[in-house]
Scaffold this active site. Structure first.
Site, short mmCIF file in Angstrom:
data_model
loop_
_atom_site.label_atom_id
_atom_site.label_comp_id
_atom_site.label_asym_id
_atom_site.label_seq_id
_atom_site.Cartn_x
_atom_site.Cartn_y
_atom_site.Cartn_z
N HIS A 1 -25.12 15.63 61.14
CA HIS A 1 -24.17 16.09 60.11
C HIS A 1 -24.30 17.59 59.84
CE1 HIS A 1 -23.36 11.84 59.71
NE2 HIS A 1 -24.66 11.66 59.62
N HIS B 1 -31.23 11.23 62.03
CA HIS B 1 -30.30 10.70 61.01
C HIS B 1 -31.05 9.85 59.99
CE1 HIS B 1 -26.32 11.57 62.90
NE2 HIS B 1 -27.10 11.76 63.93
N GLU C 1 -32.90 6.78 63.30
CA GLU C 1 -32.48 6.53 61.92
C GLU C 1 -33.78 6.31 61.16
OE1 GLU C 1 -29.52 6.76 60.67
OE2 GLU C 1 -28.03 6.25 62.18
#
Length: 188
Positions: free
Chosen positions: A19, A88, A151
């Protein structure tokens, strides 16, 4: 064989903080913004790699800016990277889902995914082991170099979110990830 202090001498590793810029990623109950966490975590991994391994480390973004997915992949391709690590923090519609997952794109990347995941799980972060999985993410699918997407907890889960805000977690998770990368390259 590289000297013990430089186990990844000659390797190039690209770290991709998920992001950024106008894309905040997920936002936690405590106000944690994924794009900030991924950058902080990526810089910690970069430092850990540089201090301990002698690898060349590149980040797909050094600050809070938007970088499109193809540009992220291009960094790895152009550098002829040995590994691409995308960082992430997951989110889910209900806040009871927690844990860490390591994604890879194909069976040849499974061993490095497993090596990194095993080291993360060894740390006993008191979170659910969601395993190593095949993920159809753009940065995995389009990469020509071995690529993982980590993640490192659910930003939507208060326990995971509280952990990911701690500097101790950043340090320990970075250490674990680097250990996994060293394990893998040592054996292959």
């Amino acid at each position: 064989m590289a000297a013990s202090g430089r186990p990844l001498e000659g390797k190039t590793i690209v770290i991709d903080p998920g992001h950024g810029g106008k894309d905040p990623g997920s936002i936690g109950q405590l106000g944690t913004i994924e794009r900030d966490m991924t950058l902080q975590m990526s810089k910690e991994i970069e430092q850990e790699l540089m201090e301990r391994t002698g690898a060349t480390v590149l980040l797909t973004r050094e600050q809070d800016e938007a970088v499109d997915l193809q540009q992220r992949v291009d960094v790895a391709t152009e550098a002829g990277a040995d590994l691409f690590l995308s960082i992430h923090f997951d989110a889910f519609t209900t806040n009871d889902v927690e844990g860490m997952t390591t994604y890879h794109k194909n069976s040849k990347d499974q061993p490095i995914a497993q090596a990194v995941h095993d080291r993360l799980m060894e740390k006993d972060f008191d979170t659910r082991d969601r395993g190593v999985r095949v993920g159809d993410f753009y940065v995995l699918r389009e990469n020509t170099v071995p690529a993982l997407l980590l993640e490192l907890g659910y930003i939507s889960n208060e326990k995971d979110e509280t952990r990911m805000r701690s500097l101790q977690f950043h340090k320990e998770a970075s250490e674990a990830i680097v250990n996994g990368v060293i394990d893998y390259f040592h054996e292959h």
